[in-house]
Design an enzyme around this catalytic site. Structure first.
Site, mmCIF file in Angstrom:
data_model
loop_
_atom_site.group_PDB
_atom_site.id
_atom_site.type_symbol
_atom_site.label_atom_id
_atom_site.label_comp_id
_atom_site.label_asym_id
_atom_site.label_seq_id
_atom_site.Cartn_x
_atom_site.Cartn_y
_atom_site.Cartn_z
ATOM 1 N N SER A 290 -125.318 -19.161 -37.449
ATOM 2 C CA SER A 290 -124.340 -20.122 -36.970
ATOM 3 C C SER A 290 -124.667 -20.464 -35.504
ATOM 4 O O SER A 290 -125.816 -20.737 -35.175
ATOM 5 C CB SER A 290 -122.925 -19.564 -37.148
ATOM 6 N N ASP B 190 -122.706 -24.898 -47.483
ATOM 7 C CA ASP B 190 -122.236 -24.757 -46.102
ATOM 8 C C ASP B 190 -122.130 -26.107 -45.405
ATOM 9 O O ASP B 190 -123.138 -26.800 -45.240
ATOM 10 C CB ASP B 190 -123.207 -23.845 -45.337
ATOM 11 N N HIS C 208 -122.429 -20.410 -45.790
ATOM 12 C CA HIS C 208 -122.766 -20.160 -44.395
ATOM 13 C C HIS C 208 -123.388 -18.780 -44.201
ATOM 14 O O HIS C 208 -122.759 -17.753 -44.490
ATOM 15 C CB HIS C 208 -121.485 -20.273 -43.569
#
Length: 492
Positions: free
Chosen positions: A173, A435, A460
């Site tokens: 991320s 995601d 994700h």
């Protein structure tokens, strides 16, 4: 990756800040004098926190102020001459669970790597300043974080005799972006990077997020996003009539009677409810159970089964049922739908404040670097009522940052890092098709030395979690391919 506004406070950060810390450990290194540490860690204890001295401002030589940054070590797999793996912390507390499990440790065991995890400044216990005032938050940025990483890497390599070792950065991320940018900006310090689910393009308006949510819901059931849209549209109509507010309060188990005095009151309420779907889609079937994260059994399939259950009532009633399920799962007695409460929490500058776990800090970074505002400014998504200006106006409310300043900051970020046009080498970009953040990441190879790994059907940062029997074959192949790349790059 954290989501916007006080919605991230509702779930106490448990779902959003899972990749804040990953580190490198070394096992049988003796006679090392840790010049910068406040405390020692016994060999093999991978959960004990250690502390490293950093400068407050790396870009001002006249500023000599320092602070202590938290990090963790796992040297269980280290073999002399092996690589060093550095897990980069992000927008939340560093979780020592990552020092005991995760795909990167599987790689470390096979490659004899020392594993370190460095917590991001201003998150967790890494407090560079006495409070979170806007004046102090000017020392919170990706550029300062990269300088922290560079200094940490330099000193640790010297003190531990690892100057000739090859360092590999890991992150998922926002930390995935940092992993890529660390290799980009400090190629002499980091040999390769694994940048998972990394949004490399900064943008003020990010309506594509909800477009991916639509497609991800539809991948389970084509009717599901249509039913969500019907429910959302019904709620929008109900909000136009104050006589319905008591019903809405009861239906969604609100902590206090619903009050809609301004457009941002309704926008906050609508975004909070939409967040139930956004969060589940983002982390769908991602195997976070090892961290003790509640709610990991709530998947797209679960939400769509509720939305498709006509026995529950109309789509609006089913929408409310989803909200109650989420509250029950996270042991919430009621849902706080008050923007004024959000404003109160987000402007509290104390380290003991309700938003000090990461909310005040991360939203500041979105206002001063990234944007990433997940608005409803697209017709190709199931929600309504929280447009871009709802998000951007909070930058002024929380930090006195204007819309024009947000736009300029985002432009500078793309200019500094290169956006989609990053030019470097030995960086791999894994992303999942479910995601929503893949819309801002690298999903096609830039070059043979900047490969993408696009994993169909995963969410994700899925490739970072420990493998399990239920994993999709393409997820297993993705993990194997990343390992193959690391093997090749460490030979170079």
């Amino acid at each position: 990756m954290a989501l916007q506004t006080c919605r991230l406070l509702q779930w106490k950060f448990g779902t959003f800040f899972l990749f804040s810390v990953l580190t490198i450990g070394e096992a049988q290194y003796k006679g090392f004098k840790r010049f910068n540490l406040v405390q020692e860690t016994s060999p093999g204890d991978v959960s004990e926190e250690q502390w490293f001295t950093q400068k407050l401002d790396h870009y001002n030589g006249a500023d000599s102020r320092e602070w202590k940054q938290r990090y963790f070590v796992n040297d269980s797999f280290y073999k002399v001459g092996g690589p060093v793996f550095l897990m980069i912390g992000g927008e939340g507390p560093a979780n020592p669970a990552w020092m005991q499990t995760g795909t990167w440790l599987t790689y470390a065991e096979k490659l004899g790597a020392l594993c370190l995890m460095l917590e991001h400044r201003f998150y967790g216990k890494s407090h560079p300043t006495e409070d979170l005032s806007t004046e102090n938050l000017r020392y919170l940025s990706s550029r300062q974080a990269l300088a922290d990483l560079a200094h940490f890497r330099t000193v640790m390599a010297k003190d531990r005799g690892l100057t000739d070792s090859k360092w590999v950065a890991f992150g998922g991320s926002y930390p995935g972006s940092l992993a890529a940018w660390f290799r980009l900006k400090f190629p002499h310090l980091v040999h390769a990077s694994v940048a998972t689910s990394a949004p490399l393009h900064a943008t003020v308006n990010f309506p594509e997020y909800l477009e991916v949510v639509w497609r991800s819901l539809a991948s389970e059931n084509a009717e599901c996003p249509l039913l969500v849209k019907k429910a959302s549209d019904t709620l929008i109509e109900l909000l136009k009539d104050p006589k319905t507010y008591d019903k809405i309060t009861k239906d969604f188990n609100l902590c206090s009677p619903l009050q809609i005095q301004t457009e941002r009151d309704s926008a906050y309420f609508l975004e909070t409810l939409a967040g139930n779907f956004m969060d589940v889609v983002q982390y769908n079937e991602d195997n976070r159970a090892f961290e003790g994260v509640v709610g990991t059994n709530i998947t797209i399939k679960v939400l769509c089964s509720i939305m498709s259950d006509a026995s529950l009532g109309d789509p609006y009633t089913r929408y409310a049922a989803v909200a109650r399920l989420m509250m029950d799962t996270f042991s919430m007695k009621c849902l706080d739908a008050s923007f004024n409460n959000c404003l109160r929490d987000m402007t509290n500058t104390s380290w003991n404040g309700a938003a000090a776990g990461g909310g005040r800090q991360w939203v500041y970074q979105t206002c001063t670097e990234f944007g990433f505002y997940q608005s409803t400014d697209s017709p190709n998504q199931p929600f309504a009522g929280f447009p871009l200006m709802f998000h951007v106006s909070q930058c002024a409310d929380f930090y006195n940052v204007s819309a024009e300043q947000v736009a300029e900051a985002v432009a500078q970020t793309n200019e500094y890092y290169g956006s989609y046009n990053i030019r470097s080498s030995r960086i791999v970009f894994p992303n999942g098709s479910i995601d929503p953040w893949h819309a801002l990441g690298i999903t096609l190879d830039i070059s043979p030395d900047l490969p993408a790994v696009f994993i169909k059907g995963t969410a994700h940062c899925a490739n970072m979690y420990p493998a399990r029997a239920a994993d999709l074959p393409q997820l297993t192949l993705a993990r194997d391919h990343v390992f193959y790349l690391l093997q090749q790059w460490l030979k170079e």
